[in-house]
Motif scaffolding. Structure first.
Motif, short mmCIF file in Angstrom:
data_model
loop_
_atom_site.label_atom_id
_atom_site.label_comp_id
_atom_site.label_asym_id
_atom_site.label_seq_id
_atom_site.Cartn_x
_atom_site.Cartn_y
_atom_site.Cartn_z
N TYR A 1 -4.31 7.35 2.02
CA TYR A 1 -3.05 6.34 3.27
C TYR A 1 -3.73 6.14 4.38
O TYR A 1 -3.59 4.76 5.01
CB TYR A 1 -2.28 6.92 3.21
CG TYR A 1 -0.33 5.63 3.60
CD1 TYR A 1 -0.17 5.07 3.04
CD2 TYR A 1 -0.34 6.22 5.34
CE1 TYR A 1 0.68 4.46 4.17
CE2 TYR A 1 0.89 5.84 6.12
CZ TYR A 1 0.55 4.67 5.16
OH TYR A 1 1.99 3.61 6.33
N ILE B 1 -5.68 3.18 -4.56
CA ILE B 1 -4.37 3.44 -4.62
C ILE B 1 -3.66 3.76 -6.03
O ILE B 1 -3.33 4.49 -6.15
CB ILE B 1 -3.46 2.14 -4.07
CG1 ILE B 1 -3.96 1.54 -2.99
CG2 ILE B 1 -2.17 2.26 -4.03
CD1 ILE B 1 -4.07 0.40 -2.46
N LEU C 1 3.55 5.03 -3.19
CA LEU C 1 3.59 6.29 -2.52
C LEU C 1 4.84 6.97 -2.45
O LEU C 1 5.23 8.20 -2.28
CB LEU C 1 2.27 6.68 -1.10
CG LEU C 1 1.13 6.66 -1.58
CD1 LEU C 1 0.04 6.37 -0.20
CD2 LEU C 1 0.73 7.13 -2.57
N PHE D 1 5.16 7.43 5.86
CA PHE D 1 4.64 6.56 4.54
C PHE D 1 5.63 5.44 5.10
O PHE D 1 4.38 4.46 4.69
CB PHE D 1 4.19 7.00 3.25
CG PHE D 1 4.02 7.58 2.65
CD1 PHE D 1 2.39 7.98 2.70
CD2 PHE D 1 4.17 8.85 1.12
CE1 PHE D 1 1.38 8.70 2.31
CE2 PHE D 1 3.27 9.45 1.08
CZ PHE D 1 1.90 9.83 1.23
N ILE E 1 0.79 -1.10 -0.30
CA ILE E 1 -0.04 0.02 -0.05
C ILE E 1 0.90 1.40 0.26
O ILE E 1 0.21 2.17 -0.81
CB ILE E 1 -0.81 -0.16 1.16
CG1 ILE E 1 -1.89 -1.14 0.79
CG2 ILE E 1 -1.66 1.10 1.37
CD1 ILE E 1 -3.26 -1.78 2.07
N SER E 2 2.04 1.26 0.63
CA SER E 2 2.54 2.74 1.03
C SER E 2 3.43 2.73 0.03
O SER E 2 4.32 3.71 -0.65
CB SER E 2 3.79 2.50 1.69
OG SER E 2 3.84 1.58 2.65
N LYS F 1 -2.45 12.64 -0.77
CA LYS F 1 -2.49 11.51 -0.20
C LYS F 1 -2.28 10.62 0.83
O LYS F 1 -2.55 9.41 1.11
CB LYS F 1 -1.29 10.79 -1.61
CG LYS F 1 -0.79 10.84 -2.74
CD LYS F 1 -2.54 10.37 -3.19
CE LYS F 1 -2.83 11.28 -3.96
NZ LYS F 1 -2.42 12.95 -5.01
N MET F 2 -1.87 11.38 1.55
CA MET F 2 -2.06 10.90 3.26
C MET F 2 -3.36 10.75 3.90
O MET F 2 -2.93 10.27 4.40
CB MET F 2 -0.87 11.53 4.06
CG MET F 2 -0.19 12.38 3.78
SD MET F 2 1.57 12.57 4.63
CE MET F 2 2.46 12.79 3.17
N ARG G 1 -4.69 2.53 6.32
CA ARG G 1 -3.08 2.18 7.62
C ARG G 1 -4.46 1.62 8.70
O ARG G 1 -3.55 0.66 9.18
CB ARG G 1 -2.63 2.57 7.18
CG ARG G 1 -0.90 2.38 8.23
CD ARG G 1 -0.87 1.30 8.14
NE ARG G 1 1.22 0.88 7.51
CZ ARG G 1 0.63 -0.05 6.30
NH1 ARG G 1 -0.31 -0.13 5.45
NH2 ARG G 1 1.93 -0.10 4.93
#
Lengths: 497, 528
Positions: free
Chosen positions: B262, B335, B94, B135, B90-91, B258-259, B266
């Motif tokens: 994310y 994503i 990014l 991230f 996922i991260s 995007k944070m 998360r």
């Protein structure tokens, strides 16, 4: 015969794009630029011809270029329907490429490099659509055609041009985003793939247990999503797009753009939904009535138009629906009639537009009522116009007759007298708006105050650049009427009798 | 620890390096004189970071959902705060997005920033360190430190190098984000009190009670929704975008937004799965509102930057929609859409910055009819605008298509509403392009007029060309990108499924009720 997997078939859509880049690169050398355009057209046509023998032997070509997601890919597949459309468009591009030279130079138009560039890309988009092997690829090239024809429609960059261009792009983009995009997603959700059913127009790709209402909604979204087919009530962009230079109206709004629309509808009906499903849900006959409505209404509107190009535009709206009507009746005869009309209409209508453009360049006349006596000054042009009109009306032996013959057979196959009446009445209406044009041009009197120079107008070299292609397409129209065998053979590859 | 982490086996501690290089570089800037050297130094540091981050992609193990390249150090033992870094499917994209976009941010500021160059480069590098840190940290305290560390540099970028209303915009940005982070902080402390750990994977494994989950879910959601931003807490974004310098806008759009997405993936989904499932309809509704409102407001803007800012609200609405549809396709689409938005909107902001340097105006009317004068610029503008409206063959199409696919397969009605956003996107982007390229020009070059409108130079062309490559790469071959997410997305959905099973009996009633409602909606919209 077998399906050959080869990257060669990417070549045909690629050639127009490459020629577009070459056109851009030689923007300061007009002669070189225009020869790239014609050269690209010839090469494209030859590449299509190259694939014909294997297809006629019953085979097909296929190639997957990129995979986006399982079942969604940039995939090319060439079969009978595709090659008929690709061959017609690429051949007429050669004619239009020559004609453009005369027209654009004759009127000393601005931004000619942009014009030729977009022209080539639009044809490339049509080639891609013809060669597409799934709904995503079709959508991709369909959208490329939409975007790159906008600069052509708004070419004059005056108020009228901008207005027409805006109407054009708003209709097309709205329809494709609002209807086509969800339709494509719904097809994927129901079928798990966007690939066309290959070599079989009966079954389609829908599973047997598909929910009928959802299928119907998906179908309607598809039909109206391809707004380029100009099915009423979303036909408004086509008359508005007539502000474009005439070669654009001729090739794009008689052949490439609108045919991409009807080709897509035919493709979706035959290769995505399939004859069986459409018959089961009664969608075929529904579409046939929808198309009939457009045929009659657009013909009636065409009767009222004085501007020659507008009259041709409404005639196009009406004629396109013959193709949809033919496919929608879902019998072998009617489908043959519908699909062969892609070629027949293309040759006849491009001739008519070429004539309108030649008249405009030579005399700056746009309206039917001003054409009195012009036939004697531009005899070749007006004879070609007359031949093409006969094709539109459906008089034997010109090619339009073949269409009407098969369509009429189709209505008899399904025992539907209403649709037969529609075909007959619409033929009368066609005669109603084409015959007066030819009559006026030969037997009408010039308007008082008409200051057109007397004598023969087709002698100058630039006008010859236009008259030769248009006479050629008119003669081709007659030949296809006398000898339609090749096209019938190609269509028989798809339609099993 | 081994059950969650795969320790770094490269010959350098890659994640620490990615944080430390920019941080160290920012210290060095204090000792450099001369704008020219500062620029070059900034570029060297960001490029080095970008190159050092590439092994993340080449050495990533696609078969596991564990956190890879992990590093673990005891930091404050008595409070069990540890220095834990790691990336998963996922991260990782990014992180790469961050390291690859930062050199472009320096390049697009090359001539844009005219004063206080030393401070600018210093702040940009601190920003990069903090963003990568967010991230990669797997400890909530560490995460929070990086999260807050972004706030001040971003505030400075807007407040020092911003436009005329920079004070208003920077304080609005600061306050909104700060309010969000207070809730985030409370949730972190509360979870520590209950479980005694700050380690994120352990928090994911812990079963919180349903009502507890609801509380932390909403605390997280508020923090992340502001960051995304979702309607109705989006109002800081247009102000911040309009006033920020080009590089600030690019960072905001490409990475900071995007944070939020994310954070949802998360924290909200794995830590509070039952609450997520329970609240799903509400968040879907808010996402739809963001999509439609963002697009509708973008349609009415005359300021180019403001238009793109509102379009971001709409695009990020697709991201949150994809996340909260809670299925495989939706989350992958979300994503990918985050990465796409980073590429496309970042590029659009660079385009705006380029034209602003020439005309000193952001109004559409002052920047119109550029077609004849700046053909290269216009080509890029058209490419990125088409990408923004999800033209097939470009990156955004893939993301949008996946999200639409997820919505149509789950709730047809939601899909239908999201399509409105796609229509609006076409409308406002085509309007913008028409005005900027042609407006109502007559198509003839008028000599001597607008001679300040020179076309792109090599630096500008290179910056945009780099992003254009990604537009077509992701658009035509997204396979490798989607593959990276596969395992982690499945793992995330497994966590959600476990959470659903573990829902306490008492709250099962809520769930049954919700299921009942969901079932009837499904009947309504499934046309059965």
């Amino acid at each position: 015969m077998d399906t050959i997997i080869t990257s060669k078939i990417v070549l045909t859509p690629l050639i127009p794009f490459v020629s577009a880049l070459l056109i851009l690169a030689s923007k300061n050398k007009p002669n070189l630029r225009e020869s790239w355009s014609v050269f690209g057209a010839v090469l494209t046509f030859l590449s299509v011809v190259y694939f014909l023998p294997h297809l006629l032997a019953g085979g097909s070509y296929q190639y997957t270029m990129f995979t986006i997601y399982p079942g969604v890919s940039v995939k090319f597949h060439l079969d009978g329907l595709g090659i008929l459309f690709a061959g017609t468009s690429s051949f007429l591009w050669i004619m239009a490429g020559l004609y453009c030279v005369g027209y654009m130079r004759g009127l000393d138009e601005h931004a000619q490099t942009r014009f030729y560039f977009c022209y080539a890309v639009a044809v490339g988009g049509a080639m891609g659509a013809a060669f597409s092997g799934n709904l995503f690829t079709l959508y991709l090239f369909y959208e490329i055609v939409s975007i790159f024809t906008y600069p052509l429609v708004a070419h004059h960059q005056d108020q009228e041009g901008y207005f027409g261009g805006r109407k054009y792009i708003v209709y097309l983009m709205f329809a494709s985003k609002a209807f086509l995009l969800p339709a494509m997603v719904l097809v994927y959700v129901q079928c798990g793939t966007l690939d066309f059913a290959i070599g079989n127009i009966a079954t389609g790709i829908f599973p047997h247990n598909a929910a009928p209402l959802l299928v119907k909604i998906t179908y309607l979204l598809c039909i109206f999503g391809f707004a380029k087919a100009a099915l009423m009530p979303i036909h408004g962009w086509l008359p508005a797009a007539m502000v474009a230079p005439t070669p654009v109206s001729a090739l794009l709004h008689a052949v490439v753009v609108v045919k991409v629309g009807v080709f897509s509808i035919a493709r979706v009906m035959l290769s995505v939904f399939g004859v069986n499903l459409l018959n089961k849900l009664g969608l075929g006959i529904f579409t046939a009535y929808l198309a009939s409505f457009t045929i009659i209404l657009a013909s009636v509107v065409a009767l009222t138009q004085n501007n020659l190009k507008m009259r041709l535009a409404y005639s196009t709206v009406s004629q396109l629906s013959y193709i949809i009507l033919g496919v929608a009746m879902l019998t072998p005869n009617s489908i043959t009639g519908g699909i062969i009309h892609i070629t027949n209409h293309a040759f006849a209508k491009i001739t008519l537009f070429f004539c309108a453009g030649a008249i405009f360049v030579a005399t700056h006349k746009k309206n039917v009522s001003e054409l009195g006596g012009i036939g004697w000054k531009m005899p070749f042009t007006m004879i070609a116009f007359g031949l093409a009109s006969l094709s539109m009306i459906g008089v034997p032996p010109v090619s339009g007759f073949v269409t009407k013959w098969f369509l009429a057979l189709g209505t008899l196959d399904i025992h539907n007298m209403i649709l037969l009446t529609v075909i007959l009445v619409s033929s009368l209406l066609n005669a109603g708006y084409f015959v007066p044009v030819v009559y006026t041009s030969f037997f009408g009197k010039p308007n008082p105050g008409d200051n057109t120079s007397p004598g023969f107008l087709e002698g100058s070299p630039l006008i010859m650049f236009m008259v030769i292609p248009l006479f050629f397409t008119a003669v081709a129209s007659v030949l296809f009427g006398i000898y339609p065998d090749l096209f019938l053979k190609i269509i028989n590859l798809m339609v099993v009798r | 620890m081994e059950q969650y982490l795969i320790y770094n086996s490269l010959n350098y501690p890659i994640l620490t390096v990615l944080v430390a290089v920019p941080l160290f570089g920012s210290l060095i800037t204090l000792f450099i004189r001369g704008d020219k050297y500062l620029k070059i130094w900034g570029l060297v540091v960001t490029l080095t970071t970008a190159v050092l981050s590439l092994p993340l992609y080449s050495n990533f193990d696609l078969t596991t959902a564990k956190y890879q390249f992990a590093e673990f150090r005891n930091w404050i033992p008595f409070a069990k705060i540890n220095y834990v870094l790691g990336v998963d499917g996922i991260s990782i994209l990014l992180v790469l997005l961050t390291t690859l976009v930062m050199p472009l941010c320096i390049l697009c500021s090359w001539t844009y920033i005219k004063e206080r160059f030393k401070e600018f480069i210093c702040v940009m590098l601190i920003m990069e360190a903090a963003m990568v840190g967010v991230f990669v940290s797997l400890d909530t305290v560490l995460f929070f430190i990086f999260w807050e560390a972004m706030l001040v540099p971003m505030y400075l970028i807007i407040a020092v190098w911003g436009g005329p209303r920079k004070d208003y915009a920077s304080i609005k940005f600061f306050l909104y984000t700060l309010i969000g982070s207070i809730f985030l902080f409370v949730a972190i402390i509360a979870m520590y009190v209950t479980t005694g750990t700050f380690f994120i994977p352990e928090l994911m494994a812990h079963q919180f009670s349903f009502s507890y989950q609801m509380w932390i879910f909403w605390a997280f959601t508020l923090a992340f929704a502001i960051k995304v931003p979702m309607w109705p807490v989006h109002t800081w974004l247009p102000a911040a975008h309009v006033e920020a310098p080009t590089a600030g806008s690019v960072i905001l759009a490409s990475i900071l937004l995007k944070m939020g997405g994310y954070g949802f993936l998360r924290f909200c989904l794995p830590i509070a799965p039952a609450a997520t499932i329970y609240c799903m309809p509400y968040l879907i509704a808010i996402s739809i509102m963001s999509i439609i409102f963002g697009g509708y407001l973008a349609l009415g803007q005359n300021d180019v930057k403001r238009l793109i800012a509102y379009s971001s609200v709409g695009h990020m609405g697709f991201v949150t929609l994809g996340i909260f549809l809670l299925n495989d396709v939706g989350i992958k689409g979300a994503i990918l859409q985050m990465v796409n938005h980073g590429v496309t909107t970042g590029a659009l902001f660079i385009c705006v910055g380029i034209i602003y340097e020439r005309t000193h105006s952001r109004e559409i009317s002052d920047n119109s009819a550029l077609g004849m004068l700046m053909p290269i610029y216009v080509t890029f503008l058209v490419i990125f605008s088409l990408s923004s409206l999800a033209f097939p063959g470009t990156n955004s199409f893939v993301g949008e298509f996946l999200v639409l696919m997820a919505s149509f397969s789950k709730y047809k009605l939601v899909g239908g509403l999201a399509v409105i956003g796609a229509i609006l996107a076409a409308a406002y982007m085509l309007r913008l392009v028409q005005k900027m390229v042609w407006a109502d020009s007559d198509g003839h070059m008028h000599h001597g007029e607008k001679s300040h409108l020179f076309d792109l130079n090599f630096r500008e062309t290179g910056t945009l060309a780099f992003l254009a490559i990604f537009v077509f790469w992701i658009g035509l071959n997204p396979g490798p990108f989607l593959k990276i997410m596969d395992t982690s997305t499945l793992h995330l959905l497994q966590q959600l499924e476990d959470g659903r099973k573990a829902m306490p009996a008492g709250h099962g009633e809520y769930h049954a009720l919700l299921n009942g409602v969901g079932e009837s909606i499904r009947h309504l919209v499934a046309f059965k």
